[in-house]
Design a protein around this motif. Structure first.
Motif, PDB file in Angstrom:
ATOM      1  N   GLN A 110       0.830  -1.193   0.000  1.00 44.26           N
ATOM      2  CA  GLN A 110       0.000   0.000   0.000  1.00 44.26           C
ATOM      3  C   GLN A 110       0.874   1.257   0.000  1.00 44.26           C
ATOM      4  OE1 GLN A 110      -3.170  -0.808  -0.530  1.00 44.26           O
ATOM      5  NE2 GLN A 110      -2.280  -2.864  -0.364  1.00 44.26           N
ATOM      6  N   PRO A 111       0.405   2.329  -0.636  1.00 44.33           N
ATOM      7  CA  PRO A 111       1.192   3.564  -0.652  1.00 44.33           C
ATOM      8  C   PRO A 111       1.347   4.141   0.744  1.00 44.33           C
ATOM      9  CG  PRO A 111      -1.022   3.935  -1.503  1.00 44.33           C
ATOM     10  CD  PRO A 111      -0.873   2.457  -1.350  1.00 44.33           C
ATOM     11  N   GLY A 112       2.410   4.877   0.949  1.00 45.39           N
ATOM     12  CA  GLY A 112       2.618   5.528   2.230  1.00 45.39           C
ATOM     13  C   GLY A 112       1.687   6.710   2.413  1.00 45.39           C
ATOM     14  N   LEU A 113       1.639   7.232   3.620  1.00 44.72           N
ATOM     15  CA  LEU A 113       0.834   8.406   3.889  1.00 44.72           C
ATOM     16  C   LEU A 113       1.374   9.599   3.102  1.00 44.72           C
ATOM     17  CD1 LEU A 113       0.360   8.144   7.763  1.00 44.72           C
ATOM     18  CD2 LEU A 113      -1.324   7.617   5.988  1.00 44.72           C
ATOM     19  N   ARG A 114       0.468  10.440   2.651  1.00 40.72           N
ATOM     20  CA  ARG A 114       0.898  11.671   1.998  1.00 40.72           C
ATOM     21  C   ARG A 114       1.195  12.701   3.088  1.00 40.72           C
ATOM     22  NH1 ARG A 114      -3.208  13.028  -1.738  1.00 40.72           N
ATOM     23  NH2 ARG A 114      -2.205  11.575  -3.157  1.00 40.72           N
ATOM     24  N   ILE A 115       2.434  13.129   3.169  1.00 34.48           N
ATOM     25  CA  ILE A 115       2.851  14.085   4.191  1.00 34.48           C
ATOM     26  C   ILE A 115       2.684  15.489   3.625  1.00 34.48           C
ATOM     27  CG2 ILE A 115       4.749  14.856   5.656  1.00 34.48           C
ATOM     28  CD1 ILE A 115       5.859  11.996   5.469  1.00 34.48           C
ATOM     29  N   MET A 116       1.754  16.236   4.205  1.00 33.43           N
ATOM     30  CA  MET A 116       1.462  17.577   3.725  1.00 33.43           C
ATOM     31  C   MET A 116       2.407  18.597   4.354  1.00 33.43           C
ATOM     32  SD  MET A 116      -1.046  17.315   1.562  1.00 33.43           S
ATOM     33  CE  MET A 116      -2.633  16.563   1.157  1.00 33.43           C
ATOM     34  N   SER A 117       2.763  19.599   3.562  1.00 31.83           N
ATOM     35  CA  SER A 117       3.622  20.684   4.035  1.00 31.83           C
ATOM     36  C   SER A 117       3.093  22.000   3.484  1.00 31.83           C
ATOM     37  CB  SER A 117       5.061  20.486   3.552  1.00 31.83           C
ATOM     38  OG  SER A 117       5.583  19.248   3.962  1.00 31.83           O
ATOM     39  N   SER A 139     -10.505  17.045  -9.884  1.00 28.07           N
ATOM     40  CA  SER A 139     -10.954  16.722  -8.524  1.00 28.07           C
ATOM     41  C   SER A 139      -9.739  16.621  -7.609  1.00 28.07           C
ATOM     42  CB  SER A 139     -11.747  15.412  -8.510  1.00 28.07           C
ATOM     43  OG  SER A 139     -12.275  15.147  -7.227  1.00 28.07           O
ATOM     44  N   VAL A 140      -9.242  17.769  -7.157  1.00 30.51           N
ATOM     45  CA  VAL A 140      -8.022  17.812  -6.343  1.00 30.51           C
ATOM     46  C   VAL A 140      -8.409  17.746  -4.867  1.00 30.51           C
ATOM     47  CG1 VAL A 140      -5.987  19.149  -5.748  1.00 30.51           C
ATOM     48  CG2 VAL A 140      -6.818  19.119  -8.108  1.00 30.51           C
ATOM     49  N   PHE A 141      -8.201  16.579  -4.271  1.00 32.17           N
ATOM     50  CA  PHE A 141      -8.510  16.369  -2.856  1.00 32.17           C
ATOM     51  C   PHE A 141      -7.884  15.055  -2.445  1.00 32.17           C
ATOM     52  CE2 PHE A 141     -10.972  16.342   1.020  1.00 32.17           C
ATOM     53  CZ  PHE A 141     -11.220  17.689   1.238  1.00 32.17           C
ATOM     54  N   ALA A 142      -7.254  14.931  -1.283  1.00 31.04           N
ATOM     55  CA  ALA A 142      -7.158  15.859  -0.168  1.00 31.04           C
ATOM     56  C   ALA A 142      -6.240  17.037  -0.506  1.00 31.04           C
ATOM     57  CB  ALA A 142      -6.621  15.128   1.066  1.00 31.04           C
ATOM     58  N   ILE A 143      -6.318  18.085   0.337  1.00 34.99           N
ATOM     59  CA  ILE A 143      -5.561  19.300   0.103  1.00 34.99           C
ATOM     60  C   ILE A 143      -4.880  19.728   1.397  1.00 34.99           C
ATOM     61  CG2 ILE A 143      -6.929  20.123  -1.847  1.00 34.99           C
ATOM     62  CD1 ILE A 143      -8.622  21.730   0.069  1.00 34.99           C
ATOM     63  N   PRO A 144      -3.819  20.535   1.293  1.00 39.83           N
ATOM     64  CA  PRO A 144      -3.135  21.001   2.501  1.00 39.83           C
ATOM     65  C   PRO A 144      -4.054  21.832   3.393  1.00 39.83           C
ATOM     66  CG  PRO A 144      -1.787  21.383   0.544  1.00 39.83           C
ATOM     67  CD  PRO A 144      -3.142  20.988   0.062  1.00 39.83           C
ATOM     68  N   ASP A 145      -3.691  21.934   4.655  1.00 40.15           N
ATOM     69  CA  ASP A 145      -4.508  22.670   5.623  1.00 40.15           C
ATOM     70  C   ASP A 145      -4.695  24.125   5.235  1.00 40.15           C
ATOM     71  OD1 ASP A 145      -4.788  20.405   7.172  1.00 40.15           O
ATOM     72  OD2 ASP A 145      -3.178  20.931   8.563  1.00 40.15           O
ATOM     73  N   GLN A 146      -3.722  24.689   4.529  1.00 40.46           N
ATOM     74  CA  GLN A 146      -3.793  26.098   4.162  1.00 40.46           C
ATOM     75  C   GLN A 146      -4.692  26.342   2.952  1.00 40.46           C
ATOM     76  OE1 GLN A 146      -0.950  24.275   4.266  1.00 40.46           O
ATOM     77  NE2 GLN A 146      -0.170  24.880   6.277  1.00 40.46           N
ATOM     78  N   ALA A 147      -5.029  25.297   2.224  1.00 42.93           N
ATOM     79  CA  ALA A 147      -5.714  25.471   0.939  1.00 42.93           C
ATOM     80  C   ALA A 147      -7.144  26.001   1.054  1.00 42.93           C
ATOM     81  CB  ALA A 147      -5.694  24.160   0.154  1.00 42.93           C
ATOM     82  N   PRO A 148      -7.979  25.543   2.006  1.00 39.15           N
ATOM     83  CA  PRO A 148      -9.349  26.074   2.038  1.00 39.15           C
ATOM     84  C   PRO A 148      -9.424  27.593   2.141  1.00 39.15           C
ATOM     85  CG  PRO A 148      -9.222  24.098   3.376  1.00 39.15           C
ATOM     86  CD  PRO A 148      -7.814  24.437   2.972  1.00 39.15           C
ATOM     87  N   ALA A 149      -8.563  28.207   2.960  1.00 38.58           N
ATOM     88  CA  ALA A 149      -8.574  29.671   3.072  1.00 38.58           C
ATOM     89  C   ALA A 149      -8.157  30.317   1.755  1.00 38.58           C
ATOM     90  CB  ALA A 149      -7.649  30.110   4.209  1.00 38.58           C
ATOM     91  N   THR A 150      -7.181  29.717   1.082  1.00 36.66           N
ATOM     92  CA  THR A 150      -6.757  30.250  -0.212  1.00 36.66           C
ATOM     93  C   THR A 150      -7.871  30.121  -1.240  1.00 36.66           C
ATOM     94  OG1 THR A 150      -4.444  29.710   0.240  1.00 36.66           O
ATOM     95  CG2 THR A 150      -5.070  30.027  -2.065  1.00 36.66           C
ATOM     96  N   ILE A 151      -8.552  28.971  -1.255  1.00 28.99           N
ATOM     97  CA  ILE A 151      -9.673  28.779  -2.179  1.00 28.99           C
ATOM     98  C   ILE A 151     -10.728  29.856  -1.963  1.00 28.99           C
ATOM     99  CG2 ILE A 151     -11.614  27.252  -2.712  1.00 28.99           C
ATOM    100  CD1 ILE A 151      -9.688  24.895  -2.151  1.00 28.99           C
TER     101      ILE A 151
END
Length: 354
Positions: free
Chosen positions: A262-269, A332-344
């Motif tokens: 299985q793929p590893g976790l996607r580490i967001m930065s 369909s870009v998701f999941a997204i970094p924590d900062q992305a919703p405010a930018t959207i």
């Protein structure tokens, strides 16, 4: 209710994703994976409403979208046998009648398809990339490239989840149609298969329907080092995701469904993450403006959220990383970094002002 942004009625935005009638009936801004985007839009004084879509509900969704000022869309090109043919026609119609759409289907056809890898191969993110539009050209050119250049990766023009993406390597040269090749599909759970090259190319003919094509790139040996997903809000980086992917890597002895496969976790930065500043500078200052010029896309038409997926290329003589673009995701870009919703939300507000 008055809105200080426009001095008129509160602007309305629909957030659209795929679902059935029950999901449409029960959808609220709080009970879905986009809830943080709803929260950020509301915080900026924008009324955001769910717009759950299926082809069977196209007419009622059309009526809903014609009552809003803008539409944010999260729908994959292919999902359980369903495509975006009906939805894209609907979105084009809605856009002609007033509301803006992100991402507009015509923009997706420019930058959210694999053909972009060929059209922009001369940019710094490009590599030894070829395009086949017909069966005759594919059969004439692919075998020799496979023999001379080593393992290749073939990609259908529109797809997601690894569908229609294949690693191909020659087992027994010369590369005639009877030669044996080893192929591995990028879909999760796939295992390598040995077959005649001619049989494999016949399998790929389904991707060469009118309007379709196959993209041919070299396999990147540093694939085990992971993939870097560069998240973009219009023309600026909003964050990164690094993941040890397993697609196109033969499964371990435990099997394709084992934990080890299985793929590893996607580490967001965040965009400011130090390891990715060279890539950020390339994306913002060079590659994105160059891509926009090649594809004839202005800033106002760029998707509010999109991502460019990179693999590590060969290191430079001084040991620095290079990057090879393997796809751009727009639909369909998701999941997204924590900062992305405010930018959207901020970008939505800017587009509403226009």
């Amino acid at each position: 209710m008055e809105d200080e942004m426009t001095g008129t009625e509160t602007p309305k935005v629909a957030v659209l994703w795929r679902g059935d009638r029950e999901a449409r009936r029960d959808a609220t801004p709080e009970n879905n994976r986009f809830y943080r985007i709803f929260e950020e839009l509301t915080a900026l004084g924008i009324h955001a409403e769910p717009a759950v879509y299926s082809d069977e509900m196209a007419n009622e969704v059309r009526k809903q979208l014609l009552k809003v000022n803008g539409v944010l869309v999260w729908v994959d090109p292919i999902h359980e046998g369903q495509t975006r043919v009906v939805l894209d026609a609907l979105l084009r119609e809605v856009a002609l009648r007033g509301p803006w759409i992100s991402a507009h289907p015509d923009v997706i056809l420019k930058m959210g398809v694999k053909e972009v890898l060929h059209r922009t191969k001369h940019l710094g993110w490009g590599t030894d990339t070829y395009l086949y539009r017909t069966t005759s050209v594919f059969r004439a050119e692919f075998p020799s490239r496979l023999e001379l250049a080593g393992p290749r990766v073939l990609k259908q023009n529109r797809g997601n989840g690894g569908q229609g993406v294949w690693k191909v390597e020659l087992i027994s040269p010369p590369a005639s149609e009877s030669a044996l090749v080893r192929v591995l599909h990028a879909r999760r759970g796939s295992v390598p298969q040995a077959m005649a090259l001619g049989d494999f190319m016949a399998r790929c003919e389904a991707y060469l329907t009118p309007g379709g094509c196959l993209i041919d790139q070299p396999f990147q040996p540093r694939l085990p080092d992971g993939m870097i997903r560069c998240y973009m809000g219009a023309d600026k980086v909003v964050g990164f995701g690094h993941q040890l992917i397993k697609a196109l890597i033969p499964p371990p002895p435990e099997g394709p469904d084992s934990d080890a496969a299985q793929p590893g976790l996607r580490i967001m930065s965040p965009a400011s993450a130090e390891p990715f500043q060279a890539l950020r500078a390339k994306m913002e200052l060079e590659w994105t403006p160059q891509m926009m010029d090649v594809l004839n896309i202005d800033v106002a038409s760029l998707p509010i959220i999109w991502d460019a997926d990179f693999l590590y290329g060969p290191r430079t003589a001084t040991g620095e990383n290079t990057y090879v673009l393997c796809e751009i995701n727009v639909s369909s870009v998701f999941a997204i970094p924590d900062q992305a919703p405010a930018t959207i939300a901020r970008l939505v507000k800017e587009r509403l002002r226009r």
